[in-house]
Enzyme design. Structure first.
Site, PDB file in Angstrom:
ATOM      1  N   TRP A   1      -7.558 -19.474  -7.012  1.00 54.65           N
ATOM      2  CA  TRP A   1      -7.480 -20.920  -6.779  1.00 54.65           C
ATOM      3  C   TRP A   1      -8.653 -21.401  -5.939  1.00 54.65           C
ATOM      4  O   TRP A   1      -9.217 -22.461  -6.193  1.00 54.65           O
ATOM      5  CB  TRP A   1      -6.145 -21.301  -6.139  1.00 54.65           C
ATOM      6  CG  TRP A   1      -4.975 -20.956  -7.005  1.00 54.65           C
ATOM      7  CD1 TRP A   1      -3.965 -20.088  -6.717  1.00 54.65           C
ATOM      8  CD2 TRP A   1      -4.682 -21.453  -8.324  1.00 54.65           C
ATOM      9  NE1 TRP A   1      -3.077 -20.014  -7.763  1.00 54.65           N
ATOM     10  CE2 TRP A   1      -3.494 -20.837  -8.759  1.00 54.65           C
ATOM     11  CE3 TRP A   1      -5.325 -22.360  -9.183  1.00 54.65           C
ATOM     12  CZ2 TRP A   1      -2.927 -21.099 -10.006  1.00 54.65           C
ATOM     13  CZ3 TRP A   1      -4.757 -22.622 -10.425  1.00 54.65           C
ATOM     14  CH2 TRP A   1      -3.575 -21.991 -10.828  1.00 54.65           C
TER      15      TRP A   1
ATOM     16  N   LYS B   1       5.847 -25.590  -6.136  1.00 53.93           N
ATOM     17  CA  LYS B   1       6.194 -24.332  -5.473  1.00 53.93           C
ATOM     18  C   LYS B   1       7.170 -24.507  -4.322  1.00 53.93           C
ATOM     19  O   LYS B   1       8.049 -23.687  -4.146  1.00 53.93           O
ATOM     20  CB  LYS B   1       4.937 -23.621  -4.992  1.00 53.93           C
ATOM     21  CG  LYS B   1       4.265 -22.900  -6.158  1.00 53.93           C
ATOM     22  CD  LYS B   1       2.848 -23.199  -6.319  1.00 53.93           C
ATOM     23  CE  LYS B   1       2.335 -22.665  -7.638  1.00 53.93           C
ATOM     24  NZ  LYS B   1       0.941 -23.010  -7.828  1.00 53.93           N
TER      25      LYS B   1
ATOM     26  N   ASP C   1      -5.852 -26.408   0.566  1.00 56.79           N
ATOM     27  CA  ASP C   1      -4.907 -26.319  -0.547  1.00 56.79           C
ATOM     28  C   ASP C   1      -3.670 -25.613   0.004  1.00 56.79           C
ATOM     29  O   ASP C   1      -3.714 -24.423   0.311  1.00 56.79           O
ATOM     30  CB  ASP C   1      -5.556 -25.515  -1.687  1.00 56.79           C
ATOM     31  CG  ASP C   1      -4.596 -25.266  -2.862  1.00 56.79           C
ATOM     32  OD1 ASP C   1      -3.409 -25.621  -2.764  1.00 56.79           O
ATOM     33  OD2 ASP C   1      -5.058 -24.705  -3.878  1.00 56.79           O
TER      34      ASP C   1
HETATM   35  C1  LIG Z   1      -0.253 -23.147  -8.359  1.00 55.25           C
HETATM   36  C2  LIG Z   1      -1.449 -23.365  -7.492  1.00 55.25           C
HETATM   37  C3  LIG Z   1      -2.489 -24.235  -7.856  1.00 55.25           C
HETATM   38  C4  LIG Z   1      -2.497 -24.971  -9.182  1.00 55.25           C
HETATM   39  O1  LIG Z   1      -1.632 -26.023  -9.159  1.00 55.25           O
HETATM   40  P1  LIG Z   1      -1.516 -27.041 -10.385  1.00 55.25           P
HETATM   41  O2  LIG Z   1      -0.588 -28.070  -9.827  1.00 55.25           O
HETATM   42  O3  LIG Z   1      -0.949 -26.278 -11.534  1.00 55.25           O
HETATM   43  O4  LIG Z   1      -2.869 -27.572 -10.681  1.00 55.25           O
HETATM   44  C5  LIG Z   1      -3.522 -24.409  -6.981  1.00 55.25           C
HETATM   45  N1  LIG Z   1      -3.571 -23.766  -5.808  1.00 55.25           N
HETATM   46  C6  LIG Z   1      -2.602 -22.916  -5.418  1.00 55.25           C
HETATM   47  C7  LIG Z   1      -2.690 -22.227  -4.097  1.00 55.25           C
HETATM   48  C8  LIG Z   1      -1.509 -22.685  -6.251  1.00 55.25           C
HETATM   49  O5  LIG Z   1      -0.538 -21.846  -5.872  1.00 55.25           O
END
Ligand SMILES: *Cc1c(COP(=O)(O)O)cnc(C)c1O
Length: 355
Positions: A99, A190, A166
């Site tokens: 990511w 999540k 993030d």
């Molecule tokens: C799942 C995830 C993403 C991607 O998220 P989307 O909403 O599918 O774009 C980005 N960063 C992290 C840390 C993730 O766990």
């Protein structure tokens, strides 16, 4: 049979949140209409948006001068919106996984990107510690929890420049010093809501400083001014997010989520370390409390498929590891009860007895 949902995302939500969402789909606030079929600008939905924003700020102790936005596009859209809005010349990134790498790739389209450190050579099994953050960069970007590799920053780093994070997979699992960041974002699927909504915490006065033209939909200013209603927001996931935020507050807020996360992770890692059939994949000091990755010990490698079947037959769901790590990944997000973690531990112990 009771299912124990260890899925990495979309993932487990509190039962109450699913039930309240189901009720609102059938009848929203006793209006005789479904939340699926009412205007996002009506007063009933505006109240949902306002409460979600207020709870978000309260639970994370977000200081004055920050906005909370609910947008579409996923965390992946933020990989591009962040540099679009904040990168004038140069940005620094910590490369701790897939990511983080994707976020860096997008930023490179907007200016110079400095990778301050990377653990790519070790398949991201640890988080680099000794690195220098260039003081003249516009921001320093981190991924606080690496969902795929099971590593996690244990707190907010110290940085000479504002940070961007993030926090897709560990939001609300610990207190955060929001004042260290100009932007915190994540996909909701999540730890917060069903997929379809992205949360963004953005510092109001950090916006509007770059010299480029920014398309309206990708400009944070548009959404700050429009209260996340510039266009039609993802109404249903925002409704569920509000319910999750109520749930977090009722449970004892982020401090209690933090305590539970440590308790659950300690239980499972203790079993991984004790049980001769399994080994953890992440460096011990960087082990994630949210995504717990482990593989079969080398001498039991050929039993991997057997254990997956054994555990699945006992109700464990979503424990297959990501293809880039292999083995197993037990995601233990905020809504995961301790009893489910214990059920997985019981499986591991029974499997050990069989072999
Ligand atoms: C799942 C995830 C993403 C991607 O998220 P989307 O909403 O599918 O774009 C980005 N960063 C992290 C840390 C993730 O766990």
């Amino acid at each position: 049979m009771k299912k124990h949902n260890f899925s990495a995302g979309p993932s487990i939500l509190p039962r109450e949140v699913i039930e309240e969402t189901a009720k609102a789909i059938l009848d929203f606030n006793g209006s005789g209409l479904s939340v699926l079929e009412v205007s996002h600008r009506g007063k009933d939905f505006q109240a949902v948006m306002d409460e979600a924003v207020a709870l978000f700020k309260e639970i994370l102790s977000i200081p004055e001068g920050y906005s909370v936005l609910f947008l579409g596009g996923g965390a992946s859209m933020q990989f591009c919106m962040v540099p679009y809005n904040f990168l004038e010349k140069k940005a620094a990134y910590l490369n701790t996984g897939v990511w983080a790498k994707k976020a860096m790739k997008e930023a490179k389209g907007f200016g110079e990107v400095v990778e301050v450190a990377s653990s790519a050579d070790a398949n991201y099994t640890f988080i680099p510690k000794d690195f220098t953050i260039p003081a003249d960069a516009d921001y320093f970007h981190v991924t606080t929890n690496n969902t795929i590799y099971g590593t996690e920053l244990k707190g907010d780093l110290d940085s000479p420049i504002p940070m961007v994070a993030d926090m897709s997979s560990d939001i609300f699992s610990r207190p955060v010093d929001v004042s260290k960041y100009i932007c915190i974002y994540g996909g909701a699927q999540k730890n917060l809501a069903p997929s379809g909504v992205t949360f963004v915490i953005v510092k109001d006065d950090a916006v509007g400083k770059v010299s480029r033209y920014i398309p309206s939909m990708l400009n944070y200013k548009t959404h700050i001014d429009g209260g996340s209603m510039f266009n039609t927001p993802p109404v249903l996931p925002i409704y569920s997010a509000m319910q999750t935020l109520r749930w977090i507050k009722a449970q004892g807020s982020v401090k209690e989520m933090d305590r539970r996360a440590t308790e659950k992770a300690d239980m499972l890692y203790a079993e991984i370390d004790r049980n001769k059939m399994f080994v953890g994949t992440a460096a011990k000091e960087d082990r994630s409390r949210m995504n717990i990755c482990f593989v079969m010990a080398p001498e039991y490698k050929d039993l991997e498929a057997d254990f997956l079947k054994f555990a699945t037959d006992k109700g464990m769901s979503g424990i297959k590891g990501h293809r880039s790590v292999g083995g197993f990944r037990a995601s233990c997000y905020n809504a995961m009860p301790k009893e489910s973690v214990q059920a997985l531990i019981d499986c591991m112990q029974e499997f050990e007895k069989l072999h």
